[in-house]
Design an enzyme around this catalytic site. Structure first.
Site, PDB file in Angstrom:
ATOM      1  N   SER A 122     -11.253  -0.264  -0.657  1.00 26.52           N
ATOM      2  CA  SER A 122      -9.973  -0.483   0.022  1.00 26.52           C
ATOM      3  C   SER A 122     -10.155  -0.823   1.487  1.00 26.52           C
ATOM      4  O   SER A 122      -9.331  -1.529   2.069  1.00 26.52           O
ATOM      5  CB  SER A 122      -9.116   0.788  -0.046  1.00 26.52           C
ATOM      6  OG  SER A 122      -8.608   0.997  -1.326  1.00 26.52           O
ATOM      7  N   ASP A 130       0.831  -1.206   0.000  1.00 29.14           N
ATOM      8  CA  ASP A 130       0.000   0.000   0.000  1.00 29.14           C
ATOM      9  C   ASP A 130       0.871   1.265   0.000  1.00 29.14           C
ATOM     10  O   ASP A 130       1.984   1.242  -0.530  1.00 29.14           O
ATOM     11  CB  ASP A 130      -0.910  -0.061   1.250  1.00 29.14           C
ATOM     12  CG  ASP A 130      -2.271   0.562   0.991  1.00 29.14           C
ATOM     13  OD1 ASP A 130      -2.327   1.792   0.841  1.00 29.14           O
ATOM     14  OD2 ASP A 130      -3.274  -0.170   0.939  1.00 29.14           O
ATOM     15  N   HIS A 162      -3.479   6.027   3.622  1.00 30.63           N
ATOM     16  CA  HIS A 162      -4.285   4.905   3.138  1.00 30.63           C
ATOM     17  C   HIS A 162      -3.803   3.556   3.695  1.00 30.63           C
ATOM     18  O   HIS A 162      -4.581   2.777   4.240  1.00 30.63           O
ATOM     19  CB  HIS A 162      -4.234   4.900   1.601  1.00 30.63           C
ATOM     20  CG  HIS A 162      -5.120   3.903   0.935  1.00 30.63           C
ATOM     21  ND1 HIS A 162      -4.679   2.639   0.588  1.00 30.63           N
ATOM     22  CD2 HIS A 162      -6.419   3.971   0.546  1.00 30.63           C
ATOM     23  CE1 HIS A 162      -5.676   1.981   0.004  1.00 30.63           C
ATOM     24  NE2 HIS A 162      -6.748   2.776  -0.032  1.00 30.63           N
TER      25      HIS A 162
END
Ligand SMILES: [Ca+2]
Ligand SMILES: [Ca+2]
Length: 432
Positions: free
Chosen positions: A366, A172, A215
């Site tokens: 996600s 990620d 994220h």
């Protein structure tokens, strides 16, 4: 020769970084450009051929090489990729466009600061069940409805090992390595890797509220909320804008399986199929990993790659695509959908750690994906008689039916055959 100088550059870069503060720049722009070819080409490695011979034959740097598996990946300039030279070589496949092919595709709303009080931090790693108090998810009360919906409290009772001993690779934007939420939950530092910057520190970089910053921290935090005793292997492939290359995604998948990750979380996707990434997933699953990937957030009747190819085939048995619904079981407005989609979880307003000690609310497929990854970690830690190749299929089969009473009629059979992750039913079925 080309390859040697590239490798040397990377080694020097890594050594230089090891002496820097953690806030220091990762790699200079020229270094990154050298390591970021316009195109990548996967080729077979004839038996007995060395890396040097292969590079010399193609006149291109060899960026991935595995003689035992018989594959290599070359870096190409745009001119090389479109030129006639390579195509005349019988070994050549089709060059793939490398740069920025993958994206995390997400939205974040920063909710507040200083949520992480020292007294509460033990609950992330030790007594996971203590985070449930009378049906409320006391660690982050905002997530109570999300986690009640996927039956997380019951899951923690059914799988009290809580993911202990299971390594989940989070490929990620990196992870806030200093965040108290991850204390004691990260894989050994020698296993960390930042493929985006070419160093060994997969920390988040960027500006809060912009692009993909935070994220990966959020994704890792959701894995640990579902499986509080699991181990996170942080691997960085996405930049601050949330985008990343074919080459680095494939390298990270290989790295994760080489480091023994049992589960690989890919909360990223591309509109284009990458043979290089698909093959990396195939190799990882053959080595025993389960791979989960997000469906994408464009509200399209097609899910992104690699999730798209997880429904069938050999690697498909050990991989799982995940989309998003609301806590009312309706398709999230953003979630892609397709007959290829195998499962949905909850991807709206999920609260999770953010960089700099923050608590952040994220929405996107996600965020649904690590709920499935965490659920698989719960099952694996507890022990199961179900063959590994059937485990993700069981998770999809034991899901809630999101089509009952005409619900989600426009998306019938496109949010999974059944639909919504039900951790209680899944674990009841699979754990010993
Ligand atoms: Ca770094
Ligand atoms: Ca599958």
């Amino acid at each position: 020769m080309v390859k040697r100088s590239t490798a040397l550059l990377l080694v020097l870069s890594a050594l230089a970084l090891a002496g820097c503060s953690q806030q220091g720049p990762a790699a200079t722009a020229p270094e990154r450009a050298a390591a970021r070819p316009s195109h990548v080409l996967q080729v077979r490695v004839p038996e007995g051929t060395t890396r040097e011979q292969l590079g010399a034959a193609y006149g291109a740097p060899v960026l991935m090489f595995d003689a035992a598996e018989g594959y290599a990946v070359l870096g190409l300039s745009a001119a090389q990729a479109s030129g006639p030279g390579l195509r005349t070589l019988s070994l050549a496949g089709t060059p793939e466009s490398n740069l920025g092919a993958f994206s995390a595709g997400m939205t974040a709303t920063v909710q507040g600061r200083a949520i992480w009080l020292k007294g509460d931090l033990g609950s992330w790693t030790a007594e996971g069940r203590a985070i449930w108090l009378k049906g409320q998810y006391s660690l982050i009360p905002e997530n109570t409805l999300n986690f009640q919906t996927i039956r997380l409290e019951q899951a923690h009772t059914l799988a009290p090992k809580l993911g202990q001993g299971i390594k989940v690779a989070v490929i990620d934007t990196g992870v806030d390595l200093e965040h108290p939420a991850f204390a004691g939950s990260l894989a050994p530092a020698e296993e960390w890797r930042d493929f985006y910057a070419g160093d060994n520190l997969p920390d988040e970089e960027g500006v809060l509220g912009e692009g993909g910053y935070g994220h990966g921290t959020g994704v890792a935090g959701i894995v640990l909320q579902v499986a509080p005793a699991a181990t996170i292997l942080p691997l960085r492939v996405l930049g601050p804008d949330g985008s990343g290359d074919v080459l680095t995604v494939a390298q990270a998948i290989d790295w994760a399986s080489a480091k023994g990750a049992q589960i690989i979380n890919l909360s990223l996707g591309s509109a284009e199929r990458s043979a290089i990434v698909q093959d990396a997933i195939k190799r990882a699953t053959e080595r025993g990993a389960l791979v989960v990937a997000s469906a994408g957030n464009e509200n399209r009747p097609a899910i992104s790659y690699p999730a798209h190819d997880m429904v069938s085939g050999g690697a498909g048995e050990r991989s799982l695509s995940v989309g998003s619904v609301t806590t009312g079981w309706l398709k999230s407005s953003f979630s892609n959908y397709s007959a290829n989609l195998e499962l949905v979880a909850l991807g709206e307003n999920v609260y999770t750690p953010g960089p700099d000690g923050l608590l952040v609310s994220w929405s996107g497929t996600s965020m649904a994906t690590p709920m499935a990854a965490g659920g698989l970690a719960l099952a694996l830690s507890q022990g199961t008689d179900v063959p590994l190749k059937d485990l993700t299929k069981k998770m999809a089969e034991k899901a809630y039916d999101v089509y009952n009473n005409g619900l989600n009629a426009p998306y019938k059979d496109k949010l999974g055959k059944k639909g919504l992750l039900n951790l209680e039913a899944f674990l009841k079925d699979v754990v010993k």
